[in-house]
Scaffold this motif. Structure first.
Motif, mmCIF file in Angstrom:
data_model
loop_
_atom_site.group_PDB
_atom_site.id
_atom_site.type_symbol
_atom_site.label_atom_id
_atom_site.label_comp_id
_atom_site.label_asym_id
_atom_site.label_seq_id
_atom_site.Cartn_x
_atom_site.Cartn_y
_atom_site.Cartn_z
ATOM 1 N N UNK A 59 -29.836 17.449 -26.265
ATOM 2 C CA UNK A 59 -29.882 18.194 -24.999
ATOM 3 C C UNK A 59 -28.644 17.941 -24.135
ATOM 4 N N UNK A 60 -27.904 16.862 -24.404
ATOM 5 C CA UNK A 60 -26.722 16.535 -23.613
ATOM 6 C C UNK A 60 -25.439 17.159 -24.155
ATOM 7 N N UNK A 61 -25.505 17.819 -25.302
ATOM 8 C CA UNK A 61 -24.297 18.383 -25.914
ATOM 9 C C UNK A 61 -23.595 19.403 -25.036
ATOM 10 N N UNK A 62 -24.350 20.262 -24.370
ATOM 11 C CA UNK A 62 -23.751 21.340 -23.580
ATOM 12 C C UNK A 62 -22.890 20.811 -22.444
ATOM 13 N N UNK A 63 -23.222 19.689 -21.854
ATOM 14 C CA UNK A 63 -22.456 19.166 -20.734
ATOM 15 C C UNK A 63 -21.473 18.076 -21.097
ATOM 16 N N UNK A 64 -21.269 17.848 -22.382
ATOM 17 C CA UNK A 64 -20.398 16.748 -22.781
ATOM 18 C C UNK A 64 -18.930 17.080 -22.540
ATOM 19 N N UNK A 65 -18.161 16.022 -22.361
ATOM 20 C CA UNK A 65 -16.711 16.136 -22.208
ATOM 21 C C UNK A 65 -16.063 15.111 -23.122
ATOM 22 N N UNK A 66 -14.780 15.246 -23.316
ATOM 23 C CA UNK A 66 -14.115 14.311 -24.198
ATOM 24 C C UNK A 66 -12.619 14.311 -24.038
ATOM 25 N N UNK A 67 -11.953 13.678 -24.983
ATOM 26 C CA UNK A 67 -10.496 13.603 -24.978
ATOM 27 C C UNK A 67 -10.025 13.221 -26.376
ATOM 28 N N UNK A 68 -8.772 13.486 -26.629
ATOM 29 C CA UNK A 68 -8.085 12.967 -27.807
ATOM 30 C C UNK A 68 -6.948 12.123 -27.260
ATOM 31 N N UNK A 69 -6.854 10.878 -27.723
ATOM 32 C CA UNK A 69 -5.778 10.003 -27.282
ATOM 33 C C UNK A 69 -4.922 9.603 -28.467
ATOM 34 N N UNK A 70 -3.646 9.426 -28.197
ATOM 35 C CA UNK A 70 -2.704 8.908 -29.183
ATOM 36 C C UNK A 70 -2.255 7.541 -28.689
ATOM 37 N N UNK A 71 -2.483 6.527 -29.504
ATOM 38 C CA UNK A 71 -2.127 5.159 -29.141
ATOM 39 C C UNK A 71 -0.953 4.688 -29.979
ATOM 40 N N UNK A 72 -0.050 3.945 -29.352
ATOM 41 C CA UNK A 72 1.061 3.360 -30.085
ATOM 42 C C UNK A 72 0.508 2.382 -31.120
ATOM 43 N N UNK A 73 0.896 2.548 -32.342
ATOM 44 C CA UNK A 73 0.350 1.749 -33.448
ATOM 45 C C UNK A 73 0.607 0.244 -33.294
#
Length: 86
Positions: A59-73
């Motif tokens: 039920x929480x899928x519709x309001x979800x948010x996110x991000x993609x991050x790139x981290x220095x290895x």
């Protein structure tokens, strides 16, 4: 090697298992924390990680948010971040 857990990405030495760095996923706001989902992906000198506010409740899928991050290895410092909606 990198693994995901504790709302963080942790890089361990393949040689001896010691921790090299730890990236704590940041909160979107006071109510929502971003959690790493899935395995990190190595792309050259970057570690790519998908983050999501979604939990295990369908039920929480519709309001979800996110991000993609790139981290220095080598350092775990955030190189770039793209926030996503829904």
């Amino acid at each position: 090697n990198a693994w995901v857990g504790d709302a963080a990405v942790v890089c361990l030495s393949a040689k001896d298992g010691s921790r090299k760095w730890r990236y704590q996923a940041s909160a979107l706001d006071a109510k929502e924390m971003l959690n790493p989902w899935g395995s990190p992906t190595l792309a050259g000198d970057l570690v790519l990680v998908g983050l999501s506010s979604c939990r295990f409740e369908p039920k929480d899928l519709a309001g979800s948010r996110g991000a993609v991050v790139a981290l220095d290895r080598k350092t775990g410092k955030e190189a770039w971040r793209v926030d996503t909606a829904g």
